[in-house]
Design a protein around this motif. Structure first.
Motif, PDB file in Angstrom:
ATOM      1  N   GLY A  65       0.764  -1.301   0.065  1.00 32.97           N
ATOM      2  CA  GLY A  65       0.154   0.125  -0.114  1.00 32.97           C
ATOM      3  C   GLY A  65       0.790   1.376  -0.045  1.00 32.97           C
ATOM      4  O   GLY A  65       0.032   2.424   0.094  1.00 32.97           O
ATOM      5  N   VAL A  66       2.168   1.079  -0.260  1.00 38.50           N
ATOM      6  CA  VAL A  66       3.038   2.450  -0.054  1.00 38.50           C
ATOM      7  C   VAL A  66       2.919   3.142  -1.148  1.00 38.50           C
ATOM      8  O   VAL A  66       2.553   2.597  -2.265  1.00 38.50           O
ATOM      9  N   ARG A  67       2.549   4.686  -0.906  1.00 34.95           N
ATOM     10  CA  ARG A  67       2.441   5.415  -2.340  1.00 34.95           C
ATOM     11  C   ARG A  67       3.704   5.933  -2.618  1.00 34.95           C
ATOM     12  O   ARG A  67       4.628   6.663  -1.953  1.00 34.95           O
ATOM     13  N   ILE A  68       4.177   5.519  -3.847  1.00 34.50           N
ATOM     14  CA  ILE A  68       5.522   6.311  -4.625  1.00 34.50           C
ATOM     15  C   ILE A  68       5.215   6.995  -5.662  1.00 34.50           C
ATOM     16  O   ILE A  68       4.352   6.679  -6.521  1.00 34.50           O
ATOM     17  N   VAL A  69       5.896   8.179  -5.679  1.00 38.29           N
ATOM     18  CA  VAL A  69       5.652   9.212  -6.885  1.00 38.29           C
ATOM     19  C   VAL A  69       6.984   9.387  -7.624  1.00 38.29           C
ATOM     20  O   VAL A  69       8.099   9.740  -6.400  1.00 38.29           O
ATOM     21  N   TYR A  70       7.033   9.483  -8.754  1.00 38.54           N
ATOM     22  CA  TYR A  70       8.546   9.702  -9.328  1.00 38.54           C
ATOM     23  C   TYR A  70       8.271  10.945 -10.290  1.00 38.54           C
ATOM     24  O   TYR A  70       7.441  11.034 -10.940  1.00 38.54           O
ATOM     25  N   VAL A  71       9.338  11.778 -10.127  1.00 38.96           N
ATOM     26  CA  VAL A  71       9.402  12.950 -10.950  1.00 38.96           C
ATOM     27  C   VAL A  71      10.645  13.033 -11.723  1.00 38.96           C
ATOM     28  O   VAL A  71      11.698  12.836 -11.360  1.00 38.96           O
ATOM     29  N   PRO A  72      10.348  12.854 -13.159  1.00 41.22           N
ATOM     30  CA  PRO A  72      11.423  12.425 -13.907  1.00 41.22           C
ATOM     31  C   PRO A  72      12.224  13.923 -14.157  1.00 41.22           C
ATOM     32  O   PRO A  72      11.935  15.162 -13.772  1.00 41.22           O
ATOM     33  N   GLN A  73      13.491  13.801 -14.583  1.00 42.39           N
ATOM     34  CA  GLN A  73      14.410  14.797 -14.996  1.00 42.39           C
ATOM     35  C   GLN A  73      13.751  15.766 -16.007  1.00 42.39           C
ATOM     36  O   GLN A  73      13.984  16.969 -15.597  1.00 42.39           O
ATOM     37  N   GLU A  74      13.160  15.252 -17.052  1.00 41.77           N
ATOM     38  CA  GLU A  74      12.437  16.079 -17.802  1.00 41.77           C
ATOM     39  C   GLU A  74      10.968  15.776 -17.742  1.00 41.77           C
ATOM     40  O   GLU A  74      10.489  15.022 -18.599  1.00 41.77           O
ATOM     41  N   PRO A  75      10.041  16.540 -17.084  1.00 46.50           N
ATOM     42  CA  PRO A  75       8.612  16.206 -16.902  1.00 46.50           C
ATOM     43  C   PRO A  75       7.848  16.484 -18.316  1.00 46.50           C
ATOM     44  O   PRO A  75       8.033  17.461 -18.788  1.00 46.50           O
ATOM     45  N   ALA A 158       4.533  19.847  -7.829  1.00 48.09           N
ATOM     46  CA  ALA A 158       3.300  20.009  -7.314  1.00 48.09           C
ATOM     47  C   ALA A 158       2.353  19.001  -7.412  1.00 48.09           C
ATOM     48  O   ALA A 158       1.660  18.371  -6.353  1.00 48.09           O
ATOM     49  N   GLN A 159       2.392  18.341  -8.685  1.00 47.70           N
ATOM     50  CA  GLN A 159       1.733  17.166  -9.109  1.00 47.70           C
ATOM     51  C   GLN A 159       2.069  15.870  -8.227  1.00 47.70           C
ATOM     52  O   GLN A 159       1.388  15.216  -7.903  1.00 47.70           O
ATOM     53  N   ALA A 160       3.290  16.087  -7.631  1.00 53.37           N
ATOM     54  CA  ALA A 160       3.740  14.926  -6.740  1.00 53.37           C
ATOM     55  C   ALA A 160       3.477  14.961  -5.684  1.00 53.37           C
ATOM     56  O   ALA A 160       2.912  13.926  -4.754  1.00 53.37           O
ATOM     57  N   LEU A 161       3.408  16.234  -5.016  1.00 56.78           N
ATOM     58  CA  LEU A 161       3.176  16.422  -3.608  1.00 56.78           C
ATOM     59  C   LEU A 161       1.655  16.354  -3.483  1.00 56.78           C
ATOM     60  O   LEU A 161       1.370  16.012  -2.052  1.00 56.78           O
ATOM     61  N   VAL A 162       1.008  16.728  -4.217  1.00 52.79           N
ATOM     62  CA  VAL A 162      -0.624  16.435  -4.002  1.00 52.79           C
ATOM     63  C   VAL A 162      -1.105  15.323  -3.877  1.00 52.79           C
ATOM     64  O   VAL A 162      -1.931  14.929  -3.382  1.00 52.79           O
ATOM     65  N   ALA A 163      -0.401  14.472  -4.428  1.00 53.88           N
ATOM     66  CA  ALA A 163      -0.759  12.835  -4.229  1.00 53.88           C
ATOM     67  C   ALA A 163      -0.232  12.350  -2.759  1.00 53.88           C
ATOM     68  O   ALA A 163      -0.764  11.230  -2.234  1.00 53.88           O
ATOM     69  N   ARG A 164       0.493  13.176  -1.966  1.00 53.57           N
ATOM     70  CA  ARG A 164       0.751  12.884  -0.535  1.00 53.57           C
ATOM     71  C   ARG A 164       1.501  11.412  -0.500  1.00 53.57           C
ATOM     72  O   ARG A 164       1.009  10.588   0.134  1.00 53.57           O
ATOM     73  N   PRO A 165       2.593  11.342  -1.345  1.00 50.21           N
ATOM     74  CA  PRO A 165       3.195  10.070  -1.247  1.00 50.21           C
ATOM     75  C   PRO A 165       3.873   9.796   0.097  1.00 50.21           C
ATOM     76  O   PRO A 165       4.420  10.500   0.753  1.00 50.21           O
TER      77      PRO A 165
END
Length: 634
Positions: A65-75, A158-165
């Motif tokens: 159930g762990v929430r993982i969010v990945y932010v690439p080098q070039e979004p 912002a897209q990553a943080l709003v998901a509260r990973p």
């Protein structure tokens, strides 16, 4: 408890192993910096942990159930999306589930939908997006396509943080960010409650954010407690020990090879165990992955320029109503190394063109020096032809380059920048971001130049190459203009800085970036204190009714306040201050020696943190005592 773990991980690119029986774990609350050579596989590892790529062999485990969010080098975002819509993709599941619930689709289990929506806090997803936009200073109505690279990075965050990973994976998050944005990101990540794994080569950023460093080196993942400064000391000792161990093993192998070749005499005394040991030594030597050599950077200065490079007096430059430079007076001499600091869009490139005479000012006086040969480093790699070969990019139409008066084959020259001769005919598009930057440096340094203009040369470069580039620029006898947001790189290279202080306003500042940041912080604090005092005075004057005056009275400047005699207590304090300052200065010197040495980094993370905290406290206390001594003395 480990949220993520890798066991006996294998991953290869062609025949080159990126992960070779590697192990790794990420604990709750850890902030880990992942470092390593360009092309070593760091981005591939992040994609494996994010579930975007698979291991060739080995085990990846995640806590359920762990929430993982990945932010690439070039979004990458939808072409016509607004900032609000792009950020809302971080809560896409909650958004879609709530839409299905509100539509009352026939056959849907509304109770199950409601339970899942509540788990995802989906009833208020719009408020979460708005909060993230406000926190990151973004306009939700603006199209993403209109944003600069730095603001696109903010949208991705912002897209990553709003998901509260629970786990945030970041690949080169500081690229395209200006210094203010990098400092802001440091604060944001220090307050992040989850676990963090970040790829970056910004050493000051690593020191500020991370509490563990993991290095991907020759297929292995090695962890080091503490920040980057602690890693550097530990790594140096480790490499020295590895070199000694390899030298001992090679010596033993050489002795055994001599013994096995002694012919008849050796066969009479031959031992089965000794032969088995020789076979094992041979196998270990064949499988050893030696440390890749470092880049060797050398630049051809060419003809020496005149002593004066540029002299500006009250220079002004504007494009329409937008003022880039207003009233700048500065002089640059041969051998100066000047750093330019300012937000993205402040006009740093325009200012450089003005200084070098490539643009003429709208007002003021500009004089450029003689015999200037300028070489530019392109920040956005716009000058690279992705279909050209590496050899043609470095030396178009010739197999040779001439550096420092010495003629060299292009394949041999490429080795200095860690490109094997076998890759000479490979297209540029096959290179990673860091390798493309290295290729640009190779092309730049193959041309004679006595003025270097480097626009963000540090992006994507590995730390070893950064260190060598620093040393080369420090020793370079020509003039350097350097645009960079890497504080440590600037601190080591530049002799002065041009700082953007508002629309059109630039100020020349002697000293390091850290000196400028400290002075700016003190100036801001003093301004706030003055404003607070002024507001108190205004409130006091508003509360006292002024008596009417029968006739105008000429206004005169208030007399200077006479010097107040010190009280007995203040006099005793003033007498005691020199001894206290001397004591703190001695302690400061001891702590500095301890931090700069290597012994401290063998004493564990707690001791390192204790010494670092005390050093910071001593600096603050010493500054306070010096200010107090100045006040009482005056």
């Amino acid at each position: 408890m480990a949220l993520l773990s890798l066991t006996n991980a294998h991953l290869a690119f062609g025949h080159w192993p990126l992960l070779d029986a590697a192990d790794f774990s990420l604990e709750a609350g850890e902030r880990v910096g992942l470092i390593g050579r360009n092309g070593s596989g760091k981005s591939s590892l992040l994609k494996v942990l994010a579930g975007l790529e698979k291991l060739d062999e080995g085990l990846l485990q995640r806590e359920k159930g762990v929430r993982i969010v990945y932010v690439p080098q070039e979004p990458v975002f939808e072409r016509n999306a607004t900032v609000f819509e792009a950020v809302a993709e971080g809560v896409a599941e909650a958004r879609d589930l709530r839409a299905r619930y509100e539509a009352h689709v026939e056959g849907e289990d509304l109770d199950a939908l409601q339970t899942r929506i509540e788990q995802l806090e989906g009833w208020t997803w719009e408020q979460r997006v708005d909060e993230a936009l406000h926190r990151l200073g973004l306009d939700g109505a603006r199209p993403v396509a209109e944003l600069s690279g730095g603001y696109k990075k903010r949208v991705a965050l912002a897209q990553a943080l709003v998901a509260r990973p629970e786990v945030l994976l970041l690949d080169e998050p500081t690229n395209h960010l200006d210094l203010d944005a990098i400092l802001w990101l440091e604060e944001l990540l220090r307050s992040f409650n989850g676990s963090l794994l970040v790829i970056t080569h910004d050493r000051a950023f690593l020191d500020a954010v991370c509490n563990r460093i993991v290095e991907l080196d020759r297929g292995q993942l090695r962890g080091y407690p503490g920040n980057f400064a602690a890693f550097e000391a530990a790594k140096q000792r480790e490499l020295e020990n590895e070199a000694l161990a390899n030298a001992r093993a090679d010596k033993v192998l050489a002795q055994e090879e001599v013994w096995i070749r002694k012919g008849v005499e050796a066969r009479r005394t031959r031992s089965v165990a000794r032969i088995a040991r020789l076979m094992k030594l041979r196998e270990e030597h064949a499988q050893r992955r030696n440390l890749q050599g470092g880049a060797r950077l050398q630049v051809d200065v060419g003809e020496r320029s005149g002593k004066l490079v540029a002299d500006l007096e009250d220079v002004r430059k504007a494009f329409g109503e937008r003022v880039i430079v207003e009233g700048l007076t500065a002089t640059f001499m041969r051998g100066d190394k000047v750093g330019l600091i300012g937000p993205n869009g402040a006009g740093k490139t325009t200012l450089l063109k003005l200084i070098l005479g490539e643009l003429q000012p709208d007002g003021g006086r500009l004089q450029t020096g003689t015999r200037l040969t300028v070489a530019h480093f392109d920040q956005m790699r716009a000058g690279l032809n992705l279909d050209a070969t590496l050899a043609d990019t470095i030396s178009p139409g010739s197999e040779y380059v001439e550096v420092g008066g010495q003629r060299q084959h292009v394949n041999s020259y490429m080795v200095n920048f860690l490109f094997s001769p076998a890759r000479a005919n490979s297209p540029v598009r096959t290179l990673s971001g860091g390798e493309r930057n290295r290729l640009l440096l190779a092309r730049l340094f193959a041309r004679p130049a006595n003025v270097l203009v480097l626009d963000e040369p540090t992006n994507d470069l590995d730390i070893e190459t950064l260190d060598l580039l620093e040393e080369m620029l420090i020793d370079y006898p020509g003039t350097v203009f350097l645009v960079s947001h890497d504080r440590r790189f600037l601190d080591r290279v530049v002799t002065s800085t041009l700082v953007h202080e508002g629309p059109g306003r630039w100020r020349e500042f002697e000293g390091s970036v850290q000196d400028w940041l400290a002075q700016s912080a003190r100036s801001t604090a003093a301004s706030k204190a003055d404003a607070k005092t002024e507001r108190k005075g205004e409130r006091a004057s508003e509360g006292t009714a002024a008596e009417p005056s029968p006739s105008p009275v000429p206004v005169t400047a208030p007399a200077a306040a006479p010097k107040r005699k010190l009280s007995y207590k203040e006099q005793r304090e003033l007498e005691a201050l020199p001894a206290q300052i001397e004591s703190l200065e001695a302690e400061q010197a001891e702590l500095s020696a301890l931090l700069n040495g290597s012994d401290l980094y063998t004493q564990g993370a707690d001791r390192i943190a204790q010494v670092t905290a005390r050093a910071a406290a001593v600096d603050d206390e010493l500054m306070h005592l010096l200010e107090r001594w100045t006040l009482l003395s005056d």
